[in-house]
Design a protein around this motif. Sequence first.
Motif, PDB file in Angstrom:
ATOM      1  N   ARG A  52       0.838  -1.204   0.000  1.00 47.04           N
ATOM      2  CA  ARG A  52       0.000   0.000   0.000  1.00 47.04           C
ATOM      3  C   ARG A  52       0.870   1.248   0.000  1.00 47.04           C
ATOM      4  O   ARG A  52       0.532   2.259  -0.634  1.00 47.04           O
ATOM      5  N   ALA A  53       1.989   1.220   0.711  1.00 49.50           N
ATOM      6  CA  ALA A  53       2.890   2.374   0.710  1.00 49.50           C
ATOM      7  C   ALA A  53       3.358   2.692  -0.702  1.00 49.50           C
ATOM      8  O   ALA A  53       3.515   3.873  -1.065  1.00 49.50           O
ATOM      9  N   GLY A  54       3.583   1.656  -1.523  1.00 46.48           N
ATOM     10  CA  GLY A  54       3.932   1.902  -2.917  1.00 46.48           C
ATOM     11  C   GLY A  54       2.822   2.610  -3.662  1.00 46.48           C
ATOM     12  O   GLY A  54       3.075   3.523  -4.469  1.00 46.48           O
ATOM     13  N   GLN A  55       1.575   2.219  -3.418  1.00 44.84           N
ATOM     14  CA  GLN A  55       0.449   2.907  -4.051  1.00 44.84           C
ATOM     15  C   GLN A  55       0.349   4.350  -3.575  1.00 44.84           C
ATOM     16  O   GLN A  55       0.043   5.259  -4.359  1.00 44.84           O
ATOM     17  N   ILE A  56       0.597   4.572  -2.283  1.00 45.41           N
ATOM     18  CA  ILE A  56       0.577   5.933  -1.743  1.00 45.41           C
ATOM     19  C   ILE A  56       1.674   6.768  -2.396  1.00 45.41           C
ATOM     20  O   ILE A  56       1.463   7.931  -2.766  1.00 45.41           O
ATOM     21  N   ALA A  57       2.856   6.172  -2.561  1.00 47.58           N
ATOM     22  CA  ALA A  57       3.958   6.887  -3.201  1.00 47.58           C
ATOM     23  C   ALA A  57       3.594   7.280  -4.627  1.00 47.58           C
ATOM     24  O   ALA A  57       3.831   8.425  -5.061  1.00 47.58           O
ATOM     25  N   ARG A  58       3.020   6.360  -5.383  1.00 48.48           N
ATOM     26  CA  ARG A  58       2.634   6.679  -6.760  1.00 48.48           C
ATOM     27  C   ARG A  58       1.540   7.740  -6.785  1.00 48.48           C
ATOM     28  O   ARG A  58       1.501   8.584  -7.693  1.00 48.48           O
ATOM     29  N   SER A  59       0.659   7.724  -5.792  1.00 50.23           N
ATOM     30  CA  SER A  59      -0.370   8.767  -5.693  1.00 50.23           C
ATOM     31  C   SER A  59       0.270  10.133  -5.471  1.00 50.23           C
ATOM     32  O   SER A  59      -0.155  11.135  -6.059  1.00 50.23           O
ATOM     33  N   LEU A  60       1.293  10.190  -4.619  1.00 41.67           N
ATOM     34  CA  LEU A  60       1.978  11.455  -4.372  1.00 41.67           C
ATOM     35  C   LEU A  60       2.722  11.932  -5.617  1.00 41.67           C
ATOM     36  O   LEU A  60       2.738  13.138  -5.913  1.00 41.67           O
ATOM     37  N   VAL A  61       3.327  11.018  -6.360  1.00 38.09           N
ATOM     38  CA  VAL A  61       3.998  11.416  -7.601  1.00 38.09           C
ATOM     39  C   VAL A  61       2.982  11.977  -8.589  1.00 38.09           C
ATOM     40  O   VAL A  61       3.234  12.986  -9.265  1.00 38.09           O
ATOM     41  N   ARG A  62       1.819  11.332  -8.690  1.00 38.42           N
ATOM     42  CA  ARG A  62       0.767  11.868  -9.574  1.00 38.42           C
ATOM     43  C   ARG A  62       0.312  13.235  -9.082  1.00 38.42           C
ATOM     44  O   ARG A  62       0.006  14.130  -9.891  1.00 38.42           O
ATOM     45  N   LEU A  63       0.258  13.435  -7.759  1.00 35.40           N
ATOM     46  CA  LEU A  63      -0.121  14.737  -7.217  1.00 35.40           C
ATOM     47  C   LEU A  63       0.897  15.802  -7.618  1.00 35.40           C
ATOM     48  O   LEU A  63       0.522  16.911  -8.025  1.00 35.40           O
ATOM     49  N   TYR A  64       2.178  15.487  -7.513  1.00 34.92           N
ATOM     50  CA  TYR A  64       3.202  16.428  -7.986  1.00 34.92           C
ATOM     51  C   TYR A  64       2.996  16.754  -9.467  1.00 34.92           C
ATOM     52  O   TYR A  64       3.147  17.907  -9.894  1.00 34.92           O
ATOM     53  N   GLY A  65       2.627  15.742 -10.244  1.00 34.06           N
ATOM     54  CA  GLY A  65       2.478  15.946 -11.681  1.00 34.06           C
ATOM     55  C   GLY A  65       1.298  16.801 -12.069  1.00 34.06           C
ATOM     56  O   GLY A  65       1.234  17.302 -13.198  1.00 34.06           O
ATOM     57  N   THR A  66       0.356  16.996 -11.157  1.00 34.02           N
ATOM     58  CA  THR A  66      -0.827  17.805 -11.470  1.00 34.02           C
ATOM     59  C   THR A  66      -0.830  19.136 -10.711  1.00 34.02           C
ATOM     60  O   THR A  66      -1.872  19.767 -10.578  1.00 34.02           O
ATOM     61  N   GLY A  67       0.330  19.543 -10.210  1.00 36.46           N
ATOM     62  CA  GLY A  67       0.417  20.862  -9.592  1.00 36.46           C
ATOM     63  C   GLY A  67       0.158  20.860  -8.107  1.00 36.46           C
ATOM     64  O   GLY A  67      -0.693  21.615  -7.621  1.00 36.46           O
ATOM     65  N   LYS A  68       0.885  20.044  -7.380  1.00 38.57           N
ATOM     66  CA  LYS A  68       0.736  19.952  -5.925  1.00 38.57           C
ATOM     67  C   LYS A  68       0.895  21.317  -5.265  1.00 38.57           C
ATOM     68  O   LYS A  68       1.791  22.092  -5.596  1.00 38.57           O
ATOM     69  N   ARG A  69       0.003  21.579  -4.293  1.00 38.34           N
ATOM     70  CA  ARG A  69       0.084  22.801  -3.509  1.00 38.34           C
ATOM     71  C   ARG A  69       0.227  22.469  -2.042  1.00 38.34           C
ATOM     72  O   ARG A  69      -0.082  21.360  -1.608  1.00 38.34           O
ATOM     73  N   ARG A  70       0.682  23.447  -1.263  1.00 40.89           N
ATOM     74  CA  ARG A  70       0.944  23.224   0.161  1.00 40.89           C
ATOM     75  C   ARG A  70      -0.325  22.848   0.910  1.00 40.89           C
ATOM     76  O   ARG A  70      -0.343  21.910   1.695  1.00 40.89           O
ATOM     77  N   TRP A  71      -1.389  23.600   0.701  1.00 45.97           N
ATOM     78  CA  TRP A  71      -2.687  23.289   1.285  1.00 45.97           C
ATOM     79  C   TRP A  71      -3.597  22.772   0.166  1.00 45.97           C
ATOM     80  O   TRP A  71      -3.198  22.652  -0.980  1.00 45.97           O
ATOM     81  N   SER A  72      -4.836  22.510   0.506  1.00 40.26           N
ATOM     82  CA  SER A  72      -5.757  21.953  -0.476  1.00 40.26           C
ATOM     83  C   SER A  72      -6.137  23.009  -1.516  1.00 40.26           C
ATOM     84  O   SER A  72      -6.086  24.212  -1.270  1.00 40.26           O
ATOM     85  N   THR A  73      -6.543  22.510  -2.661  1.00 39.19           N
ATOM     86  CA  THR A  73      -6.934  23.373  -3.769  1.00 39.19           C
ATOM     87  C   THR A  73      -8.448  23.575  -3.753  1.00 39.19           C
ATOM     88  O   THR A  73      -9.162  23.055  -2.895  1.00 39.19           O
ATOM     89  N   GLY A  74      -8.946  24.284  -4.745  1.00 35.44           N
ATOM     90  CA  GLY A  74     -10.386  24.448  -4.891  1.00 35.44           C
ATOM     91  C   GLY A  74     -11.041  23.326  -5.664  1.00 35.44           C
ATOM     92  O   GLY A  74     -12.255  23.352  -5.892  1.00 35.44           O
ATOM     93  N   ASN A  75     -10.264  22.303  -6.053  1.00 34.81           N
ATOM     94  CA  ASN A  75     -10.791  21.204  -6.870  1.00 34.81           C
ATOM     95  C   ASN A  75     -10.500  19.834  -6.262  1.00 34.81           C
ATOM     96  O   ASN A  75     -10.310  18.861  -6.994  1.00 34.81           O
ATOM     97  N   GLU A  76     -10.458  19.747  -4.937  1.00 30.78           N
ATOM     98  CA  GLU A  76     -10.106  18.474  -4.316  1.00 30.78           C
ATOM     99  C   GLU A  76     -11.203  17.430  -4.549  1.00 30.78           C
ATOM    100  O   GLU A  76     -12.400  17.749  -4.504  1.00 30.78           O
TER     101      GLU A  76
END
Length: 666
Positions: free
Chosen positions: A351-375
């Motif tokens: 599961r940690a691997g899936q979480i890691a890939r989720s975070l990489v995808r988040l970086y790829g779509t413009g990760k922000r420090r706090w939540s966005t208006g499109n969560e």
Amino acid sequence: MTRLGTWLSALAVALPLMLSSAQARELGRIVNPFVGTLADFGQLSPAAVAPHGMVQLGPDTRPANFAGYDFAATHLVGFSHTRAVGVGCSGAGGDVRVMLDYSGAAAPAVIDKQREAAHAGYYRVAYGSGILAEMTATRGAGIIRFTVPRGGDIDVAVAFDQGYSKRLAAQWQASGEGDLRASFSAGTVCDAGAYHLHSATRVLHAGKPVTVKWRGGPGDARTTLRVRAGDVIELRTGLSTIDPTAAARVRDLELGNRTFAAIARAALTEWNRQLSRLTIQGTAEQQALFQTALFRVMQTPVAIADPDGRFRGSDGVIAMLPPGEQQYTGWALWDNYRTQMPLLALIDPVRAGQIARSLVRLYGTGKRRWSTGNEPFITVRTEHAGIVLLDFRRKGIVDFDARAALAGMIAESATLARATPDEQIEAAYDDWAIAELAGDLGETAIAERFRVKALAYRPMWLATFRDLGTDADVVKARGLYQGTLAQYRWAPVFDLPWLAEALGPRMRPELDRFFAEHLFNMTNQPDIHVPYLFAWLGDPAATSRVVSRYVNEPVPHRYINSGVRPQPWIGRSFRLAPQGFADGMDDDEGTMSAWYIWATLGLYPLVPGEPQYVVTAPMAAAALLNQAPQLAANAHTTITPYRKGGMRINNRLAPGKTVSHQAIAP
């Protein structure tokens, strides 16, 4: 499956953990979901939830804590399908709130506390004139089963414009198939951004779907049913980040035609399986509190991809995952990168691997420090995602695109806040993670550039923290976030050798004074690692004394997030009770529960990003770690003595794939 607990001879000798097969199957029943549900003692809920599930189906009471429920409350306003797990501000969630009662009944309804019960994946309560409500959940769907004691007219209300944060929009419509379908939006935690969800609800009466006539405004649907004594009414609801039609598919695929009892049994079985990843030998109370803490750890982050692989990202765009993959969100990384994420890396590497890939995808779509208006779901904040990724990779979780992660981390560095002393230290930690990951990938120029950038905080630290002044014990002094200078002084864990050099022979006396004068704050995250600095300095017994005191004894707690209390609150930090945490301590998506688990094990991830643990005396006689209970022959972990006074953790993730986590020698 092997023992976690071949402890140092100077500490405790671990005995084999012997659980009967019945106990091993029913770990979910010893979980007490009411722990931490009283007022501001955890901000938790007894809601029915699956491991890492979107649906948190539970009661909303009056009064309530930030998760919609207060154990001491006497009145019920309904049952909702979402909530954040132990967070601050005013919480978030409370979506798709259902209430069923006899026509004309007084509202809110009186709760029958004698008929309230819960275990992992299940909650029930009786209210009003004796209506019994039971609920259970899958990842993306939930069922509420109502049993009515007498005949008459029953009013059913489903609200899409109610919850714990600011409501932004809600709209429902009744489909020709009998579904009540809706789309709604609300503020995320602290109203820092917005999340957008969709639902589809079906009503069953006496086990059969019924097409009811819904009425009401755009955010509140109501209907009336004629019932007989003993009738059962069910509301089955699916959630999706895509649209209401997708929510109906989630419900139909995840629930199917199974009975409530079958789904509840399956939920408990899955919890038993997941909780069996880490068990301890100890008293009944100790085991129950440990498994309850693990239950909280395993609720976040949240799996949001529909069974067909679709999910909506934080950029508002629909994406598709390959079969077997999952997307996670519901981040509170500023809090739980310290304890909960390292624990998931240890006990659930797949599961940690899936979480890691989720975070990489988040970086790829413009990760922000706090939540966005499109969560796509309730979330908090994402600072230190790069530290999590570095930590995972160095612990053998390598099935993610580390170069894409590095690119995202480098881009993020330019946006990090660096105005206040704590912001400078935290940004330095992120830059350190960039340097370390770049070095691991052979990018020496990047590594050197960010190593210099990371260590640029040092002059500020010397000027601010080496010699503390009169504002050392002032919460938020000099712009600090929820902490004091005395607490943030110890924050640069990535640079501990330099910190020890800067303080010189004063370091140990200063640590002693920090605890003797009750400057330590167990109720918030900035200094929760500090007890383990004694062990890092070579005195694990001192760490064990401090940790044992905060786990087992009533101690003075002086702080709230906004200041110092006029009088300390005195009590235990962790208890198997509704007052489950110290006053003012939020669990913060498993952060504090994970701290308790590490304390019980006698290990601590002092420097997330390094594959090392501080070793102290365990509080359990023994522990058993099973990283993949469904693949026990292919995945196991052993902790054995390593060098003088340390341990090595060998993770065998699959045949032929072995890595090591080195413990920090006392």
